[in-house]
Write a protein that holds these residues in place. Structure first.
Motif, PDB file in Angstrom:
ATOM      1  N   ASP A  66     -16.366 -69.720 -51.665  1.00 41.70           N
ATOM      2  CA  ASP A  66     -15.477 -68.672 -52.164  1.00 41.70           C
ATOM      3  C   ASP A  66     -14.345 -68.555 -51.150  1.00 41.70           C
ATOM      4  O   ASP A  66     -14.574 -68.179 -49.996  1.00 41.70           O
ATOM      5  CB  ASP A  66     -16.237 -67.344 -52.294  1.00 41.70           C
ATOM      6  CG  ASP A  66     -15.388 -66.293 -52.985  1.00 41.70           C
ATOM      7  OD1 ASP A  66     -14.148 -66.305 -52.811  1.00 41.70           O
ATOM      8  OD2 ASP A  66     -15.960 -65.455 -53.703  1.00 41.70           O
ATOM      9  N   ARG A  85     -12.159 -66.561 -50.628  1.00 43.35           N
ATOM     10  CA  ARG A  85     -11.811 -65.224 -50.107  1.00 43.35           C
ATOM     11  C   ARG A  85     -12.478 -64.942 -48.774  1.00 43.35           C
ATOM     12  O   ARG A  85     -12.118 -63.993 -48.080  1.00 43.35           O
ATOM     13  CB  ARG A  85     -12.235 -64.145 -51.114  1.00 43.35           C
ATOM     14  CG  ARG A  85     -11.364 -64.110 -52.330  1.00 43.35           C
ATOM     15  CD  ARG A  85     -11.918 -63.181 -53.377  1.00 43.35           C
ATOM     16  NE  ARG A  85     -13.086 -63.735 -54.038  1.00 43.35           N
ATOM     17  CZ  ARG A  85     -13.655 -63.234 -55.131  1.00 43.35           C
ATOM     18  NH1 ARG A  85     -13.143 -62.144 -55.684  1.00 43.35           N
ATOM     19  NH2 ARG A  85     -14.699 -63.803 -55.685  1.00 43.35           N
ATOM     20  N   ASP A  86     -13.473 -65.757 -48.410  1.00 42.87           N
ATOM     21  CA  ASP A  86     -14.251 -65.491 -47.200  1.00 42.87           C
ATOM     22  C   ASP A  86     -13.867 -66.519 -46.120  1.00 42.87           C
ATOM     23  O   ASP A  86     -14.188 -67.704 -46.239  1.00 42.87           O
ATOM     24  CB  ASP A  86     -15.743 -65.598 -47.558  1.00 42.87           C
ATOM     25  CG  ASP A  86     -16.644 -65.361 -46.354  1.00 42.87           C
ATOM     26  OD1 ASP A  86     -16.150 -65.404 -45.212  1.00 42.87           O
ATOM     27  OD2 ASP A  86     -17.844 -65.162 -46.576  1.00 42.87           O
ATOM     28  N   GLU A 110     -15.050 -67.264 -43.321  1.00 42.66           N
ATOM     29  CA  GLU A 110     -16.147 -68.041 -42.710  1.00 42.66           C
ATOM     30  C   GLU A 110     -16.581 -69.180 -43.624  1.00 42.66           C
ATOM     31  O   GLU A 110     -16.867 -70.297 -43.177  1.00 42.66           O
ATOM     32  CB  GLU A 110     -17.335 -67.129 -42.392  1.00 42.66           C
ATOM     33  CG  GLU A 110     -17.034 -66.298 -41.159  1.00 42.66           C
ATOM     34  CD  GLU A 110     -18.104 -65.269 -40.862  1.00 42.66           C
ATOM     35  OE1 GLU A 110     -19.226 -65.392 -41.396  1.00 42.66           O
ATOM     36  OE2 GLU A 110     -17.793 -64.339 -40.102  1.00 42.66           O
ATOM     37  N   ARG A 111     -16.628 -68.902 -44.931  1.00 42.53           N
ATOM     38  CA  ARG A 111     -16.986 -69.956 -45.889  1.00 42.53           C
ATOM     39  C   ARG A 111     -15.885 -71.031 -45.909  1.00 42.53           C
ATOM     40  O   ARG A 111     -16.163 -72.212 -46.067  1.00 42.53           O
ATOM     41  CB  ARG A 111     -17.174 -69.387 -47.301  1.00 42.53           C
ATOM     42  CG  ARG A 111     -18.237 -68.316 -47.419  1.00 42.53           C
ATOM     43  CD  ARG A 111     -19.619 -68.803 -46.992  1.00 42.53           C
ATOM     44  NE  ARG A 111     -20.023 -70.040 -47.635  1.00 42.53           N
ATOM     45  CZ  ARG A 111     -20.544 -70.129 -48.862  1.00 42.53           C
ATOM     46  NH1 ARG A 111     -20.742 -69.047 -49.566  1.00 42.53           N
ATOM     47  NH2 ARG A 111     -20.880 -71.293 -49.378  1.00 42.53           N
ATOM     48  N   ASP A 125      -6.625 -61.350 -53.947  1.00 41.55           N
ATOM     49  CA  ASP A 125      -7.499 -61.907 -52.900  1.00 41.55           C
ATOM     50  C   ASP A 125      -7.729 -63.401 -53.104  1.00 41.55           C
ATOM     51  O   ASP A 125      -7.727 -64.172 -52.154  1.00 41.55           O
ATOM     52  CB  ASP A 125      -8.864 -61.213 -52.895  1.00 41.55           C
ATOM     53  CG  ASP A 125      -8.826 -59.919 -52.105  1.00 41.55           C
ATOM     54  OD1 ASP A 125      -7.744 -59.576 -51.567  1.00 41.55           O
ATOM     55  OD2 ASP A 125      -9.869 -59.238 -52.043  1.00 41.55           O
TER      56      ASP A 125
END
Ligand code: NAP
Length: 318
Positions: A94, A96-97, A99-100, A143
Motif C-alpha cells: 500500500d 500510502r505507508d 515503511e511498506r 493519500d
C-alpha cells in the motif's frame, strides 16, 4: 478559384476519419533490448494502464517489479507479463505507508537490483460532487494519488542519491491537473500536486542524474476499469438530452477530436520513450497522450449541466 471550383472540390472531400490507428499490439518503437539489465518498478502494474505500461517495458527487455495492494491480481498479472520474456516480481504494497514503500524497494533490490525506472501509476478515483464528498473520500484519493506517489518517489531518489546512480521517474497524471476536474475535486487536486512534484523534483534531482517526467493518458478504456469509472464512460457516451446511458466505443470515439479513443499500448510506448536513452534531456515535462481532447473548445458553448445532474443525484440537502 471560383465558387464552382470550390463546389467540385467539396464534392470530392472525404468525411473526416480522425487520427490513424496506432501500430499493432506487440510492436515497439525502440530498439529491441533497450531495457536489457534495467529494473522497472510500476505501481498499480497488476491492472489496466499500469499493466499495459509494464508490458511495453517487458517487451524491451526490462526486469519488472509490479506493486499494489491486491495480491491475487498481482500474481495473475505477473504470470501474464512473464509470458513476454523478462523476469517479473509481484510485491504487495500500500503506497500510502512509507515503511511498506521501503519494503518494496528492498524486495526489488533483493530480486533484481535497484530499479532504474519508477512508474508511479497507482491512483484512486471516483466521481462525486464536491458538496457530497466525505473527509474519508478526500483523504483516501489524495493519500493514494499524491502522498503515495511522493513516498515512492522519495524512496527512489534517496536510494539513487546514496548509490550515486542515475534514474528516471514517470508520474502518471491527468489533464485536469491543468484545467480542474468538475466532479473529481479530490483527484484533480491530487493530480495537480503530482504535476507540481514533477516540476520541483526534476530541478532538485537533475544534478544527481535523476529525470522526473509526467505522462497523461486520455480516454483509454480497458477491461480493469472500476464500476465508478465505467459508469462515467457510459455517461460520456450518452447524448446529453437522453438520461439512459449507452455503452459502446463508437459513441465514445465520436466525442474525441481524434475520432477514436486511445489504446493503453500508446501510453506504454510513450512511457518507454520518456525513460529511454533517447529522452535524456527531457525532464520536468508532462506529456499528454490524448488526441488533443483536453484542448477542445467548441465555437458554441454547450449548455451547462451541473455535476449533480450529470451524476443523476437529487438536489443537495444537508
Ligand atoms: P485503475 O484501474 O483505477 O487502477 C489503479 C491501480 O492502482 C490498480 O492496479 C490498484 O491496484 C493500484 N492502487 C490503488 N490504490 C493503491 C494503493 N493504495 N497502493 C498501491 N497500489 C494501489 O487505474 P487506470 O485506469 O489503470 O489508470 C492508471 C493511471 O492513469 C492512474 O494514475 C489514473 O489516474 C490515470 N488516468 C487514467 C485514465 C483512463 O482513461 N483510464 C485517464 C486519465 C488518467 P490494487 O487495487 O491492487 O491496489
Amino acid at each position: 478559384m471560383t465558387d464552382a471550383d470550390n463546389e467540385s472540390e467539396n464534392d470530392r472531400t472525404q468525411p473526416p476519419r480522425g487520427l490513424p490507428a496506432p501500430a499493432p499490439p506487440g510492436t515497439s518503437a525502440l530498439p529491441g533490448g533497450t531495457y536489457d539489465g534495467t529494473v522497472v518498478l510500476v505501481t498499480g502494474g497488476g491492472s489496466g494502464l499500469g499493466k499495459a505500461i509494464a508490458a511495453e517495458f517487458a517487451r524491451l527487455g526490462a526486469d519488472l517489479v509490479i506493486a499494489s495492494r491486491k495480491e491475487e491480481r498481482l500474481k495473475s498479472a505477473r504470470d501474464e507479463l512473464a509470458g513476454l520474456g523478462g523476469r517479473v516480481a509481484a510485491v504487495p504494497c500500500d503506497i500510502r505507508d512509507p515503511e511498506r514503500v521501503a519494503e518494496v524497494f528492498d524486495a526489488a533490490q533483493a530480486a533484481f537490483g535497484l530499479p532504474g525506472v519508477l512508474v508511479n501509476n497507482a491512483a484512486a478515483n471516483f466521481p462525486v460532487p464536491a458538496e457530497d464528498m466525505s473527509p474519508n473520500a478526500w483523504r483516501s484519493v489524495v493519500d493514494i494519488t499524491l502522498t503515495g506517489t511522493f513516498f515512492m518517489t522519495r524512496e527512489f531518489g534517496r536510494r539513487h542519491l546514496t548509490a550515486g546512480t542515475p534514474g528516471s521517474v514517470i508520474n502518471i497524471g491527468a489533464s485536469y491537473a491543468w484545467t480542474g476536474g468538475p466532479g473529481f475535486a479530490h483527484s484533480a487536486a491530487a493530480k495537480a500536486g503530482v504535476k507540481s512534484l514533477v516540476e520541483t523534483l526534476a530541478v532538485e534531482w537533475g544534478p544527481y542524474g535523476i529525470q522526473v517526467n509526467g505522462l497523461v493518458p486520455g480516454l483509454m478504456p480497458h477491461e480493469d476499469m472500476t464500476a465508478d469509472i465505467r459508469g462515467n464512460l457510459d455517461r460520456a457516451a450518452a447524448p446529453m438530452d437522453e438520461r439512459e446511458p449507452r455503452s459502446g466505443s463508437r459513441e465514445l470515439d465520436s466525442r474525441q477530436p481524434a475520432l477514436r479513443v486511445g489504446t493503453p499500448r500508446e501510453l506504454g510506448w510513450a512511457a518507454t520513450f520518456l525513460a529511454s536513452p533517447y529522452a535524456r534531456f527531457i525532464t520536468g515535462h508532462t506529456l499528454v497522450v490524448d488526441g488533443a481532447n483536453w484542448q477542445r473548445r467548441g465555437l458554441v458553448s454547450p449548455e451547462v449541466v451541473t455535476v449533480r445532474e450529470q451524476l443523476g443525484r437529487e438536489p443537495f440537502a444537508r
